[in-house]
Write a protein that holds these residues in place. Sequence first.
Motif, PDB file in Angstrom:
ATOM      1  N   MET A  40       0.831  -1.211   0.000  1.00  5.32           N
ATOM      2  CA  MET A  40       0.000   0.000   0.000  1.00  5.32           C
ATOM      3  C   MET A  40       0.865   1.261   0.000  1.00  5.32           C
ATOM      4  O   MET A  40       0.615   2.202  -0.747  1.00  5.32           O
ATOM      5  N   THR A  41       1.891   1.281   0.849  1.00  4.27           N
ATOM      6  CA  THR A  41       2.740   2.468   0.911  1.00  4.27           C
ATOM      7  C   THR A  41       3.505   2.660  -0.391  1.00  4.27           C
ATOM      8  O   THR A  41       3.703   3.794  -0.840  1.00  4.27           O
ATOM      9  N   CYS A  42       3.917   1.574  -1.015  1.00  7.35           N
ATOM     10  CA  CYS A  42       4.598   1.663  -2.303  1.00  7.35           C
ATOM     11  C   CYS A  42       3.663   2.257  -3.364  1.00  7.35           C
ATOM     12  O   CYS A  42       4.076   3.109  -4.162  1.00  7.35           O
ATOM     13  N   ALA A  70      -1.445   5.368   7.977  1.00  4.02           N
ATOM     14  CA  ALA A  70      -2.185   4.369   8.749  1.00  4.02           C
ATOM     15  C   ALA A  70      -2.854   3.429   7.761  1.00  4.02           C
ATOM     16  O   ALA A  70      -3.463   3.884   6.787  1.00  4.02           O
ATOM     17  N   HIS A  71      -2.705   2.134   7.994  1.00  4.53           N
ATOM     18  CA  HIS A  71      -3.391   1.117   7.189  1.00  4.53           C
ATOM     19  C   HIS A  71      -4.595   0.686   8.011  1.00  4.53           C
ATOM     20  O   HIS A  71      -4.446   0.018   9.033  1.00  4.53           O
ATOM     21  N   THR A  98      -0.821  14.668   0.608  1.00  5.73           N
ATOM     22  CA  THR A  98      -1.701  13.782   1.359  1.00  5.73           C
ATOM     23  C   THR A  98      -1.874  12.567   0.457  1.00  5.73           C
ATOM     24  O   THR A  98      -1.959  12.695  -0.761  1.00  5.73           O
ATOM     25  N   VAL A  99      -1.882  11.392   1.063  1.00  8.00           N
ATOM     26  CA  VAL A  99      -2.038  10.153   0.306  1.00  8.00           C
ATOM     27  C   VAL A  99      -3.169   9.346   0.921  1.00  8.00           C
ATOM     28  O   VAL A  99      -3.366   9.354   2.139  1.00  8.00           O
ATOM     29  N   ILE A 108      -8.845   2.445   2.760  1.00  5.97           N
ATOM     30  CA  ILE A 108      -8.079   1.463   3.540  1.00  5.97           C
ATOM     31  C   ILE A 108      -6.819   2.050   4.168  1.00  5.97           C
ATOM     32  O   ILE A 108      -6.194   1.420   5.014  1.00  5.97           O
ATOM     33  N   GLY A 109      -6.437   3.262   3.739  1.00  5.93           N
ATOM     34  CA  GLY A 109      -5.250   3.873   4.313  1.00  5.93           C
ATOM     35  C   GLY A 109      -5.167   5.345   3.984  1.00  5.93           C
ATOM     36  O   GLY A 109      -5.760   5.803   2.997  1.00  5.93           O
ATOM     37  N   SER A 110      -4.443   6.087   4.816  1.00  7.09           N
ATOM     38  CA  SER A 110      -4.254   7.519   4.559  1.00  7.09           C
ATOM     39  C   SER A 110      -3.047   8.017   5.331  1.00  7.09           C
ATOM     40  O   SER A 110      -2.597   7.379   6.276  1.00  7.09           O
TER      41      SER A 110
END
Length: 132
Positions: A40-42, A70-71, A98-99, A108-110
């Motif tokens: 996810m971070t990738c 945060a996942h 911001t992602v 699912i994540g931010s």
Amino acid sequence: MELTEIKIGLTNRVTEMVTEQNTAVTMGSGNLPVYATPAMTCLMEKAAAEALEPLLPEGWTTVGISLNVAHKAPTPTGMEVRAEAEVVAVEGRKVTFTVRAFDGREEIGSGTHERFAVLREKFTAKAEAKRC
């Protein structure tokens, strides 16, 4: 060097399918067959990097310098994940995003991600100098 072409509000989206290859158990970040946090971070970093690349001068690229995410929810194999990156600040050669990541059901994540513009050749030479 100023990043004059990069403006607050610039966005980019990328997607990938959750497969056996990007699950936590395969990537070594856990023991469940769900989308891995490193995957996810990738994907979030990819969204940010690809947003900037066409706006950089010849010979320049960006490198990730921080990532705080945060996942929040699991995603099983077979679902598609979408990551979005939005520029929220440009300070000299540093760009802050911001992602966020989503599957077909929910966010699912931010978090936030920072990238820094570097001369590709100079940065690579600095890394290679560590071999000596």
